[in-house]
Design a protein around this motif. Sequence first.
Motif, PDB file in Angstrom:
ATOM      1  N   ALA A  68       0.815  -1.212   0.000  1.00  0.00           N
ATOM      2  CA  ALA A  68       0.000   0.000   0.000  1.00  0.00           C
ATOM      3  C   ALA A  68       0.848   1.260   0.000  1.00  0.00           C
ATOM      4  N   ALA A  69       0.379   2.250  -0.764  1.00  0.00           N
ATOM      5  CA  ALA A  69       1.024   3.559  -0.741  1.00  0.00           C
ATOM      6  C   ALA A  69       0.736   4.276   0.564  1.00  0.00           C
ATOM      7  N   PHE A  70      -0.382   3.948   1.180  1.00  0.00           N
ATOM      8  CA  PHE A  70      -0.746   4.494   2.474  1.00  0.00           C
ATOM      9  C   PHE A  70      -0.968   3.320   3.422  1.00  0.00           C
ATOM     10  N   ARG A 113       8.922  17.876   6.280  1.00  0.00           N
ATOM     11  CA  ARG A 113      10.039  17.263   6.994  1.00  0.00           C
ATOM     12  C   ARG A 113      10.257  15.864   6.450  1.00  0.00           C
ATOM     13  N   ALA A 114      11.496  15.559   6.117  1.00  0.00           N
ATOM     14  CA  ALA A 114      11.806  14.251   5.531  1.00  0.00           C
ATOM     15  C   ALA A 114      11.677  13.156   6.583  1.00  0.00           C
ATOM     16  N   PRO A 115      11.233  11.964   6.176  1.00  0.00           N
ATOM     17  CA  PRO A 115      11.207  10.840   7.112  1.00  0.00           C
ATOM     18  C   PRO A 115      12.601  10.572   7.656  1.00  0.00           C
ATOM     19  N   ARG A 116      12.645  10.044   8.847  1.00  0.00           N
ATOM     20  CA  ARG A 116      13.928   9.796   9.483  1.00  0.00           C
ATOM     21  C   ARG A 116      14.464   8.396   9.199  1.00  0.00           C
ATOM     22  N   GLY A 132       8.108   6.518   6.102  1.00  0.00           N
ATOM     23  CA  GLY A 132       7.681   7.062   7.381  1.00  0.00           C
ATOM     24  C   GLY A 132       6.893   8.341   7.176  1.00  0.00           C
ATOM     25  N   TRP A 133       6.488   8.930   8.275  1.00  0.00           N
ATOM     26  CA  TRP A 133       5.661  10.129   8.248  1.00  0.00           C
ATOM     27  C   TRP A 133       6.444  11.288   7.647  1.00  0.00           C
ATOM     28  N   THR A 134       5.814  12.017   6.703  1.00  0.00           N
ATOM     29  CA  THR A 134       6.425  13.173   6.056  1.00  0.00           C
ATOM     30  C   THR A 134       5.530  14.385   6.297  1.00  0.00           C
ATOM     31  N   PRO A 135       5.564  14.985   7.471  1.00  0.00           N
ATOM     32  CA  PRO A 135       4.615  16.054   7.820  1.00  0.00           C
ATOM     33  C   PRO A 135       4.876  17.338   7.031  1.00  0.00           C
ATOM     34  N   THR A 136       3.806  17.932   6.545  1.00  0.00           N
ATOM     35  CA  THR A 136       3.889  19.191   5.811  1.00  0.00           C
ATOM     36  C   THR A 136       4.104  20.346   6.779  1.00  0.00           C
ATOM     37  N   ALA A 155       9.292  11.265  -1.044  1.00  0.00           N
ATOM     38  CA  ALA A 155      10.400  10.732  -0.241  1.00  0.00           C
ATOM     39  C   ALA A 155      10.503   9.219  -0.399  1.00  0.00           C
ATOM     40  N   PHE A 156       9.379   8.538  -0.639  1.00  0.00           N
ATOM     41  CA  PHE A 156       9.408   7.089  -0.839  1.00  0.00           C
ATOM     42  C   PHE A 156      10.311   6.732  -2.022  1.00  0.00           C
TER      43      PHE A 156
END
Length: 288
Positions: free
Chosen positions: A152-154, A277-280, A221-225, A214-215
């Motif tokens: 899944a993309a999500f 913010r980029a995933p860690r 992981g989470w990529t918050p705007t 980022a994928f």
Amino acid sequence: MAQAAQTPTADNEFDRDTSVTLREPGVYDADLSEGWAILSAVNGGYLLAIVGRALSDALPHPDPFTVTAHYLTPSRPGPAVVRTETVRGGRTLATGQASLFQYEPDGTEVERVRVLAAYGALDTLSDDVRTSVKPPTLPPAEECLGTEDGPAAFPADSGFTRRVVVKLDPETTGWAVGEPSGKGEVRGWFSLADPREPDPLSLLLTVDAFPPTAFDLGLTGWTPTVELTTHIRCRPAPGPLRVFVTTRNLAGGYLEEDADVWDSADRLVAQSRQLARAPREARVPGAR
């Protein structure tokens, strides 16, 4: 008595779930639907559509031209209030600002999103178009990949994936099987699962509806705007939309995403840029 702000139709999920109710001049009540959440956080494009609807009702012109949102704290499903202010009411453009608030269990009010926007009337714009950009070349939607076609993309428990139809060009889905291209590109088809033709308000959702680029850079992981600016260029024609999202620079733990949205008449109907913010986690979905 509180009155519902004008909503184009009420027979589909998007319009019902982005509806706002006028409490008093400039103040609107809303309910953030769990159906537009990814895990526990509500999608940023959905939030933008709610605030955009309130501004459309509050300002003297109906259509968003440019909308800039700063995301201050994660939004959760549940009640919210949108407070609007007319900064300037011009003859062809009106500028407004708005903030979306929610309440903590102890009653503390928390600002989630702050928006500055210019509104006008898209139907009055000139037909003169001079552009060097071209719509993306995509396989037919039936040959593209959705979340049901593989990893899944999500997240699988995301209500969001059941409310949008995102069909990705297979050439940009290598990250889903552990083989990202490193180009930072995602492109594909977009429409709403509960059938509804696109309009300027739904374009505010469209620009933030695709998997993070980022994928494709090998991160997950989470990529918050942090900030999202959207330009609505014209009223979209009926039919599915084509979306092309790219990232050219990841530095200092942040990346930009540029999105172009094309309608069925091959017109560029929306553009956006966001800082996220980029995933860690330096690994890819599907990798072992």
